[in-house]
Scaffold this motif. Sequence first.
Motif, mmCIF file in Angstrom:
data_model
loop_
_atom_site.group_PDB
_atom_site.id
_atom_site.type_symbol
_atom_site.label_atom_id
_atom_site.label_comp_id
_atom_site.label_asym_id
_atom_site.label_seq_id
_atom_site.Cartn_x
_atom_site.Cartn_y
_atom_site.Cartn_z
ATOM 1 N N TYR A 165 37.218 41.783 49.102
ATOM 2 C CA TYR A 165 38.187 42.819 48.734
ATOM 3 C C TYR A 165 38.657 42.584 47.303
ATOM 4 C CZ TYR A 165 42.075 46.090 49.337
ATOM 5 O OH TYR A 165 42.946 47.150 49.222
ATOM 6 N N ALA A 166 38.228 43.447 46.402
ATOM 7 C CA ALA A 166 38.469 43.275 44.973
ATOM 8 C C ALA A 166 39.943 43.163 44.576
ATOM 9 C CB ALA A 166 37.796 44.408 44.207
ATOM 10 N N THR A 190 37.069 39.097 36.449
ATOM 11 C CA THR A 190 35.616 39.316 36.467
ATOM 12 C C THR A 190 35.118 39.504 37.892
ATOM 13 O OG1 THR A 190 35.361 37.963 34.468
ATOM 14 C CG2 THR A 190 33.395 38.354 35.793
ATOM 15 N N LYS A 191 35.606 38.679 38.806
ATOM 16 C CA LYS A 191 35.198 38.788 40.214
ATOM 17 C C LYS A 191 35.640 40.121 40.794
ATOM 18 C CE LYS A 191 33.493 37.277 44.092
ATOM 19 N NZ LYS A 191 32.036 37.083 44.266
ATOM 20 N N ALA A 192 36.841 40.537 40.462
ATOM 21 C CA ALA A 192 37.347 41.826 40.956
ATOM 22 C C ALA A 192 36.465 42.970 40.467
ATOM 23 C CB ALA A 192 38.790 42.037 40.496
ATOM 24 N N TYR A 193 36.092 42.917 39.201
ATOM 25 C CA TYR A 193 35.274 43.986 38.628
ATOM 26 C C TYR A 193 33.863 43.969 39.202
ATOM 27 C CZ TYR A 193 33.472 47.243 35.160
ATOM 28 O OH TYR A 193 32.907 48.346 34.544
ATOM 29 N N GLU A 194 33.346 42.794 39.489
ATOM 30 C CA GLU A 194 32.021 42.690 40.104
ATOM 31 C C GLU A 194 32.001 43.353 41.491
ATOM 32 O OE1 GLU A 194 31.170 38.546 40.208
ATOM 33 O OE2 GLU A 194 30.556 38.427 38.093
ATOM 34 N N LEU A 195 33.077 43.175 42.212
ATOM 35 C CA LEU A 195 33.164 43.748 43.558
ATOM 36 C C LEU A 195 33.470 45.241 43.535
ATOM 37 C CD1 LEU A 195 35.167 40.899 45.348
ATOM 38 C CD2 LEU A 195 32.802 41.571 45.819
#
Length: 213
Positions: A165-166, A190-195
């Motif tokens: 869950y981003a 970065t992880k949020a945007y990847e998801l």
Amino acid sequence: MTTFQLFLLIVAGGVFYFFFKQLFSGSYPKRGVDFEAKLPNEQIGGVNRPDKIFSTPESRPTRMEELLHMTDDAVKQGDMLEARKAIQSALIIDADNIEALRRNGYLQIEFENFNEARESYEKILLLDANDDLAEDSLANVLHKLGDDENAVIHHQKAIALDPKYAPHYFNYANTLYDMGKKEEALENYTKAYELNSSLAEAKKMMNELEGEK
């Protein structure tokens, strides 16, 4: 008796004979028998298909459902006072209703009642320890209250409960950014945007932090 009268007598006798034979033979249609129900729950007159005759009434929403809907509508209209009235009524009906508590937490934040918001989210977690949304919301409230140490713990719990869950990563990144931990913040943006590449704000923060390197 003349020959003609004898003939009429024979004809009349024949007619009566066939009439009474038909009457007492059992094949003569009797009233009600021709429409007799074949099953115990069938009724004469064709009312043996209640699905065609009696429509199933739609179930009415409960009072709790009505109040939650009223709360959501009021929020959409920007009427936070009306929303708060509705959710307070909902909590009178059921103080342990998770959806009512979740909305109450949100509204308390809107009114900057952060301690009350924290209480709502903590109660949700007492009712359901695996509610990742409550963990994330509690983390945000604790950050606003200046308790960053516990905020980080609850951000991490939210991510552990739902690592796909981003918004969990995005909210964690915001807390880390405010704490001055920009490298960790960048990792989580970065992880949020990847998801979820629709999180434009995450991309904006990534560009800002990468530009500072």
